[in-house]
Write an enzyme that holds these catalytic residues in place. Structure first.
Site, PDB file in Angstrom:
ATOM      1  N   ASP A   8      -3.762   7.113 -17.406  1.00 26.53           N
ATOM      2  CA  ASP A   8      -2.888   8.277 -17.222  1.00 26.53           C
ATOM      3  C   ASP A   8      -3.054   9.313 -18.326  1.00 26.53           C
ATOM      4  OD1 ASP A   8      -1.701   7.318 -14.902  1.00 26.53           O
ATOM      5  OD2 ASP A   8      -0.028   6.362 -15.941  1.00 26.53           O
ATOM      6  N   LYS A  30      -6.201   1.427 -13.213  1.00 24.61           N
ATOM      7  CA  LYS A  30      -5.421   2.169 -12.217  1.00 24.61           C
ATOM      8  C   LYS A  30      -5.708   3.662 -12.345  1.00 24.61           C
ATOM      9  CE  LYS A  30      -0.832   3.063 -12.418  1.00 24.61           C
ATOM     10  NZ  LYS A  30      -0.601   4.433 -11.936  1.00 24.61           N
ATOM     11  N   ASP A  59      -3.926   4.542  -7.108  1.00 23.67           N
ATOM     12  CA  ASP A  59      -2.460   4.635  -6.980  1.00 23.67           C
ATOM     13  C   ASP A  59      -2.080   6.027  -6.472  1.00 23.67           C
ATOM     14  OD1 ASP A  59       0.284   4.277  -7.314  1.00 23.67           O
ATOM     15  OD2 ASP A  59       0.223   4.615  -9.469  1.00 23.67           O
ATOM     16  N   LEU A  60      -2.288   6.263  -5.170  1.00 17.63           N
ATOM     17  CA  LEU A  60      -1.996   7.587  -4.609  1.00 17.63           C
ATOM     18  C   LEU A  60      -0.695   7.600  -3.813  1.00 17.63           C
ATOM     19  CD1 LEU A  60      -5.540   8.788  -3.439  1.00 17.63           C
ATOM     20  CD2 LEU A  60      -4.432   9.072  -5.650  1.00 17.63           C
ATOM     21  N   LYS A  61      -0.141   6.438  -3.560  1.00 18.70           N
ATOM     22  CA  LYS A  61       1.169   6.329  -2.875  1.00 18.70           C
ATOM     23  C   LYS A  61       1.236   7.221  -1.636  1.00 18.70           C
ATOM     24  CE  LYS A  61       3.707   5.401  -7.180  1.00 18.70           C
ATOM     25  NZ  LYS A  61       2.770   5.842  -8.219  1.00 18.70           N
ATOM     26  N   TYR A  63       2.108   8.894   1.793  1.00 18.43           N
ATOM     27  CA  TYR A  63       3.332   9.042   2.592  1.00 18.43           C
ATOM     28  C   TYR A  63       3.101  10.202   3.548  1.00 18.43           C
ATOM     29  CZ  TYR A  63       8.303   9.580   3.695  1.00 18.43           C
ATOM     30  OH  TYR A  63       9.509   9.641   4.338  1.00 18.43           O
ATOM     31  N   ASP A  64       2.960   9.893   4.843  1.00 19.79           N
ATOM     32  CA  ASP A  64       2.712  10.946   5.823  1.00 19.79           C
ATOM     33  C   ASP A  64       2.940  10.367   7.206  1.00 19.79           C
ATOM     34  OD1 ASP A  64       1.658  13.352   7.067  1.00 19.79           O
ATOM     35  OD2 ASP A  64       0.604  13.730   5.187  1.00 19.79           O
ATOM     36  N   ILE A  65       2.572  11.083   8.240  1.00 18.02           N
ATOM     37  CA  ILE A  65       2.717  10.548   9.596  1.00 18.02           C
ATOM     38  C   ILE A  65       1.644   9.469   9.799  1.00 18.02           C
ATOM     39  CG2 ILE A  65       3.784  12.624  10.529  1.00 18.02           C
ATOM     40  CD1 ILE A  65       1.048  13.358  11.759  1.00 18.02           C
ATOM     41  N   ASN A  67      -0.835   8.630  11.838  1.00 19.16           N
ATOM     42  CA  ASN A  67      -2.255   8.902  12.048  1.00 19.16           C
ATOM     43  C   ASN A  67      -2.909   9.482  10.796  1.00 19.16           C
ATOM     44  OD1 ASN A  67      -4.563   9.001  13.897  1.00 19.16           O
ATOM     45  ND2 ASN A  67      -4.412  11.205  13.550  1.00 19.16           N
ATOM     46  N   THR A  68      -2.193  10.343  10.104  1.00 19.76           N
ATOM     47  CA  THR A  68      -2.735  10.938   8.874  1.00 19.76           C
ATOM     48  C   THR A  68      -2.906   9.860   7.800  1.00 19.76           C
ATOM     49  OG1 THR A  68      -1.637  13.000   9.432  1.00 19.76           O
ATOM     50  CG2 THR A  68      -2.345  12.756   7.155  1.00 19.76           C
ATOM     51  N   THR A 118       9.965   2.268 -10.139  1.00 16.84           N
ATOM     52  CA  THR A 118      10.660   1.621 -11.266  1.00 16.84           C
ATOM     53  C   THR A 118      11.386   2.635 -12.154  1.00 16.84           C
ATOM     54  OG1 THR A 118       8.471   1.549 -12.267  1.00 16.84           O
ATOM     55  CG2 THR A 118       9.365  -0.532 -11.477  1.00 16.84           C
ATOM     56  N   GLN A 188      10.917   4.853 -17.705  1.00 21.61           N
ATOM     57  CA  GLN A 188      11.118   3.651 -16.894  1.00 21.61           C
ATOM     58  C   GLN A 188      12.530   3.110 -17.133  1.00 21.61           C
ATOM     59  OE1 GLN A 188       9.056   2.964 -14.725  1.00 21.61           O
ATOM     60  NE2 GLN A 188       6.930   2.952 -15.378  1.00 21.61           N
ATOM     61  N   GLY A 208       0.687   1.199 -18.966  1.00 20.89           N
ATOM     62  CA  GLY A 208       0.102   2.495 -19.299  1.00 20.89           C
ATOM     63  C   GLY A 208       0.310   2.847 -20.752  1.00 20.89           C
ATOM     64  N   ARG A 209       1.417   3.543 -21.017  1.00 21.27           N
ATOM     65  CA  ARG A 209       1.645   4.078 -22.366  1.00 21.27           C
ATOM     66  C   ARG A 209       1.566   3.053 -23.490  1.00 21.27           C
ATOM     67  NH1 ARG A 209       6.389   7.698 -19.837  1.00 21.27           N
ATOM     68  NH2 ARG A 209       6.260   5.893 -18.451  1.00 21.27           N
TER      69      ARG A 209
HETATM   70  O1  C5P Z   1       3.183   4.223 -19.040  1.00 22.70           O
HETATM   71  P1  C5P Z   1       3.752   3.187 -18.113  1.00 22.70           P
HETATM   72  O2  C5P Z   1       3.362   1.767 -18.497  1.00 22.70           O
HETATM   73  O3  C5P Z   1       5.230   3.358 -17.892  1.00 22.70           O
HETATM   74  O4  C5P Z   1       2.994   3.497 -16.731  1.00 22.70           O
HETATM   75  C1  C5P Z   1       3.315   2.898 -15.514  1.00 22.70           C
HETATM   76  C2  C5P Z   1       2.356   3.375 -14.483  1.00 22.70           C
HETATM   77  O5  C5P Z   1       2.723   2.772 -13.235  1.00 22.70           O
HETATM   78  C3  C5P Z   1       2.351   4.886 -14.243  1.00 22.70           C
HETATM   79  O6  C5P Z   1       1.009   5.238 -13.915  1.00 22.70           O
HETATM   80  C4  C5P Z   1       3.232   5.079 -13.019  1.00 22.70           C
HETATM   81  O7  C5P Z   1       2.836   6.175 -12.213  1.00 22.70           O
HETATM   82  C5  C5P Z   1       2.977   3.784 -12.257  1.00 22.70           C
HETATM   83  N1  C5P Z   1       4.035   3.366 -11.334  1.00 22.70           N
HETATM   84  C6  C5P Z   1       5.342   3.149 -11.743  1.00 22.70           C
HETATM   85  N2  C5P Z   1       6.288   2.737 -10.847  1.00 22.70           N
HETATM   86  C7  C5P Z   1       5.961   2.526  -9.556  1.00 22.70           C
HETATM   87  C8  C5P Z   1       4.633   2.732  -9.137  1.00 22.70           C
HETATM   88  C9  C5P Z   1       3.697   3.141 -10.070  1.00 22.70           C
HETATM   89  O8  C5P Z   1       5.643   3.312 -12.925  1.00 22.70           O
HETATM   90  N3  C5P Z   1       6.866   2.065  -8.708  1.00 22.70           N
END
Ligand code: C5P
Length: 230
Positions: A8, A30, A59-61, A63-65, A67-68, A118, A188, A208-209
């Site tokens: 990230d 990710k 991790d693009l999550k 969300y659409d109709i 078919n899309t 989260t 978070q 991540g962080r």
């Molecule tokens: O920096 P941190 O450890 O909080 O990063 C968590 C990663 O997980 C981020 O890339 C965030 O977009 C992703 N994520 C999340 N909660 C979700 C789905 C994905 O924090 N439910």
């Protein structure tokens, strides 16, 4: 349990340097929205060039109709990524459209669905979904399971309950991890450390962080892997 490192960072070269520094580690990477929008699909091959054994979670999550979503899933399947996700709130018909479309493809990526972000606490979640977070997350997980999705993105604190109501092999991937329990929570709300994730049978933890903001990210990853829960 597997460790998935969130790439990230603010620009592509920083993400690539982070991946290079983790070249010898048994981790998933990710790739999130920012990186994919900015760097494009070539980011996947660049990461695989660093280490062909890196597994990529896109991790693009979606969300659409329906078919899309199915069309997008088919395009993702051509990218050489091992896993991607959709929002469970897109509904059973949309998730089924995705899993049906992938069933015609050789070695398709794993599909997960997002139950509750989260970053939501119960109050904020209720303003969007009009329901208690745990109850709704469980319903989303059951819907996902019945739609052929292979697992969910959820909080550590929902992992066991979701497995108990679906299957032990239904994957749980949990962000909001603060590995050693003494880091900042940032945005978070429901954070947990590695031992708690392990006790709750999480299959993947996303960090991540606490890794990319550490003075020495490789050392942070090695300290996590040294816990021998992986
Ligand atoms: O920096 P941190 O450890 O909080 O990063 C968590 C990663 O997980 C981020 O890339 C965030 O977009 C992703 N994520 C999340 N909660 C979700 C789905 C994905 O924090 N439910």
């Amino acid at each position: 349990m597997k460790l998935c490192v969130a790439l990230d960072l603010p620009d592509e070269k920083d993400n690539i340097s982070l991946a290079k520094s983790l070249k010898g580690c048994d981790v998933w990477l990710k790739v999130g929205l920012r990186s994919f929008i900015r760097d494009g699909k070539n980011i996947v091959s660049e990461l695989k060039n660093i280490n062909e054994n890196f597994k990529i979670f896109l991790d693009l999550k979606l969300y659409d109709i329906p078919n899309t979503m199915a069309d997008a899933a088919e395009s993702i399947a051509s990218l050489n990524v091992e896993m991607f996700n959709v929002h469970a709130s897109s509904g059973k018909i949309a998730m089924k459209a995705v899993t049906d479309r992938l069933s015609g493809i050789k070695n398709p990526p794993i599909v997960l669905s997002v139950t509750a972000l989260t970053s939501f606490d119960n109050d904020e979640f209720k303003t969007v979904y009009n329901e208690n977070i745990e109850k709704k997350a469980l319903q989303f997980a059951k819907d996902s399971f019945e739609s052929g999705v292979e697992g969910v993105v959820c909080s550590v604190y929902e992992s066991l309950m979701i497995k108990n109501h679906t299957s032990d092999s239904f994957i749980t991937l949990t962000p909001g991890i603060r590995p050693f329990g003494d880091e900042q929570k940032d945005d978070q709300k429901r954070v947990a450390d590695i031992d708690t994730a392990y006790e709750n049978k999480c299959d993947f933890i996303v960090v991540g962080r606490p890794i990319y903001q550490a003075k020495n990210p490789l050392d942070a990853v090695q300290r996590i892997l040294a816990k021998k829960l992986f």
